[in-house]
Design an enzyme around this catalytic site. Sequence first.
Site, PDB file in Angstrom:
ATOM      1  N   ARG A  64      -9.145  -6.649 -14.481  1.00 31.82           N
ATOM      2  CA  ARG A  64      -8.319  -5.432 -14.337  1.00 31.82           C
ATOM      3  C   ARG A  64      -9.111  -4.365 -13.593  1.00 31.82           C
ATOM      4  O   ARG A  64      -9.806  -3.540 -14.173  1.00 31.82           O
ATOM      5  CB  ARG A  64      -7.906  -4.922 -15.726  1.00 31.82           C
ATOM      6  CG  ARG A  64      -7.153  -3.586 -15.711  1.00 31.82           C
ATOM      7  CD  ARG A  64      -5.789  -3.665 -15.097  1.00 31.82           C
ATOM      8  NE  ARG A  64      -4.903  -4.526 -15.865  1.00 31.82           N
ATOM      9  CZ  ARG A  64      -3.764  -5.046 -15.368  1.00 31.82           C
ATOM     10  NH1 ARG A  64      -3.374  -4.771 -14.128  1.00 31.82           N
ATOM     11  NH2 ARG A  64      -3.020  -5.832 -16.115  1.00 31.82           N
ATOM     12  N   GLN A  83       3.219 -13.508 -12.147  1.00 34.14           N
ATOM     13  CA  GLN A  83       3.198 -12.329 -11.276  1.00 34.14           C
ATOM     14  C   GLN A  83       1.906 -12.338 -10.455  1.00 34.14           C
ATOM     15  O   GLN A  83       0.828 -12.607 -10.987  1.00 34.14           O
ATOM     16  CB  GLN A  83       3.290 -11.104 -12.191  1.00 34.14           C
ATOM     17  CG  GLN A  83       2.579  -9.878 -11.727  1.00 34.14           C
ATOM     18  CD  GLN A  83       3.480  -8.645 -11.757  1.00 34.14           C
ATOM     19  OE1 GLN A  83       4.658  -8.716 -11.455  1.00 34.14           O
ATOM     20  NE2 GLN A  83       2.918  -7.526 -12.113  1.00 34.14           N
ATOM     21  N   ARG A  88      -6.083 -14.862  -8.066  1.00 42.95           N
ATOM     22  CA  ARG A  88      -6.921 -13.925  -8.833  1.00 42.95           C
ATOM     23  C   ARG A  88      -7.407 -14.515 -10.154  1.00 42.95           C
ATOM     24  O   ARG A  88      -8.252 -13.921 -10.817  1.00 42.95           O
ATOM     25  CB  ARG A  88      -6.168 -12.603  -9.085  1.00 42.95           C
ATOM     26  CG  ARG A  88      -4.924 -12.755  -9.954  1.00 42.95           C
ATOM     27  CD  ARG A  88      -4.245 -11.402 -10.180  1.00 42.95           C
ATOM     28  NE  ARG A  88      -3.043 -11.509 -11.007  1.00 42.95           N
ATOM     29  CZ  ARG A  88      -2.467 -10.488 -11.614  1.00 42.95           C
ATOM     30  NH1 ARG A  88      -2.974  -9.272 -11.492  1.00 42.95           N
ATOM     31  NH2 ARG A  88      -1.378 -10.653 -12.336  1.00 42.95           N
ATOM     32  N   HIS A 155      -5.145  -5.954  -3.923  1.00 39.38           N
ATOM     33  CA  HIS A 155      -4.607  -5.014  -4.926  1.00 39.38           C
ATOM     34  C   HIS A 155      -5.710  -4.053  -5.363  1.00 39.38           C
ATOM     35  O   HIS A 155      -6.208  -4.113  -6.487  1.00 39.38           O
ATOM     36  CB  HIS A 155      -4.124  -5.866  -6.110  1.00 39.38           C
ATOM     37  CG  HIS A 155      -3.283  -5.165  -7.116  1.00 39.38           C
ATOM     38  ND1 HIS A 155      -3.662  -4.005  -7.740  1.00 39.38           N
ATOM     39  CD2 HIS A 155      -2.076  -5.488  -7.620  1.00 39.38           C
ATOM     40  CE1 HIS A 155      -2.711  -3.654  -8.597  1.00 39.38           C
ATOM     41  NE2 HIS A 155      -1.734  -4.538  -8.539  1.00 39.38           N
ATOM     42  N   ASP A 199       5.298   3.394  -8.668  1.00 37.29           N
ATOM     43  CA  ASP A 199       5.192   1.953  -8.361  1.00 37.29           C
ATOM     44  C   ASP A 199       6.099   1.702  -7.151  1.00 37.29           C
ATOM     45  O   ASP A 199       7.246   1.316  -7.277  1.00 37.29           O
ATOM     46  CB  ASP A 199       5.615   1.124  -9.582  1.00 37.29           C
ATOM     47  CG  ASP A 199       5.311  -0.360  -9.397  1.00 37.29           C
ATOM     48  OD1 ASP A 199       4.924  -0.762  -8.280  1.00 37.29           O
ATOM     49  OD2 ASP A 199       5.475  -1.117 -10.376  1.00 37.29           O
ATOM     50  N   GLU A 258      -2.498  -0.578  -2.145  1.00 35.02           N
ATOM     51  CA  GLU A 258      -2.580  -2.023  -1.921  1.00 35.02           C
ATOM     52  C   GLU A 258      -2.056  -2.377  -0.526  1.00 35.02           C
ATOM     53  O   GLU A 258      -0.962  -1.960  -0.159  1.00 35.02           O
ATOM     54  CB  GLU A 258      -1.736  -2.748  -2.983  1.00 35.02           C
ATOM     55  CG  GLU A 258      -2.097  -2.338  -4.401  1.00 35.02           C
ATOM     56  CD  GLU A 258      -1.040  -2.728  -5.422  1.00 35.02           C
ATOM     57  OE1 GLU A 258      -0.449  -3.821  -5.290  1.00 35.02           O
ATOM     58  OE2 GLU A 258      -0.803  -1.943  -6.351  1.00 35.02           O
TER      59      GLU A 258
END
Length: 289
Positions: A64, A83, A88, A155, A199, A258
């Site tokens: 994170r 998602q 990752r 990201h 977002d 991002e």
Amino acid sequence: MMQAGAGGLPSVVLRAADGSATATVHQHGATLTSWAVSGAEKEEEEELLFVSPLAVFAPPKAIRGGAPVCWPQFGSLGPLKAQHGFARNMEWTIDEVAGDSCSLVLCSDAVTRAEWPHDFKLTMQVSLLPNGALKQSLRVLNTGDSPFEFTTALHTYFRVSDVSKASVVGLKGLSYFDNAAGSLATDDADAVTFTGEVDRAYIGAPSPLKLVDSGRGAVVMVHKEGFQDAVVWNPWEAKAAGMADLGPEHWRGFVCVEATQARSGAVTLAPGQDWEGRLRLERDTLGES
Ligand code: BG6
């Protein structure tokens, strides 16, 4: 140089040839977890990325913070259930390490084929440039015998003094999909500011984008190539509180800007074809950029 990085996981530490920056890349997810610059007048290095103090360094969980690689799917824009895809979550292989650059690769195997039935080679290269700048490039090669489609993102979580003092410049006039509202909108503000959850998936975002932190007089210029879109994200308090690896305390300390290739359309690669997305990040000072 290889070492045990945050969470005890293997990572590569890079040093710029001119001494202006260091960077750390975790093998897990090829996640860039630190980019720190040392300016002429600064005695201590200044960290420019945010990693959550509650980040869980337990693969396959994604880290994170830093700059997770979303691939072969960004968000839910693709056929996978997970998602942001699986890149990752995977252990990449360290391919090359020089003092100021490294490359990591991820190739399809039985695990990836179970989630997504295609053959590929991903290469992530991270390099430190003069004056503290950092370059990342993500190359995708179709190593199979049929075409595939993907969406993707770097990201990146940027550290800010406080999200209320941060703004993102360069997106005025663009259409975006507002993930928080679930609808399309047009940005008519000079800068994106943060007074609640943001977002936004901007469609066809220009380069560079400018992240301003007026709290510490810092600017990060985000130059992107290949990635046609951009997302700006901060979950704000309620959503952050619901994320165990972020929690109610730490969401004020970052803004995600991002570089994405998603809302403008997926990339299609024929067998043997490749695609590359590049990002160059530069630390500037407010008033000088
Ligand atoms: C952003 C999305 O890119 O990533 C948000 O736009 C999402 O909707 C965020 O919440 C974090 O995603 P994740 O899977 O890392 O929790």
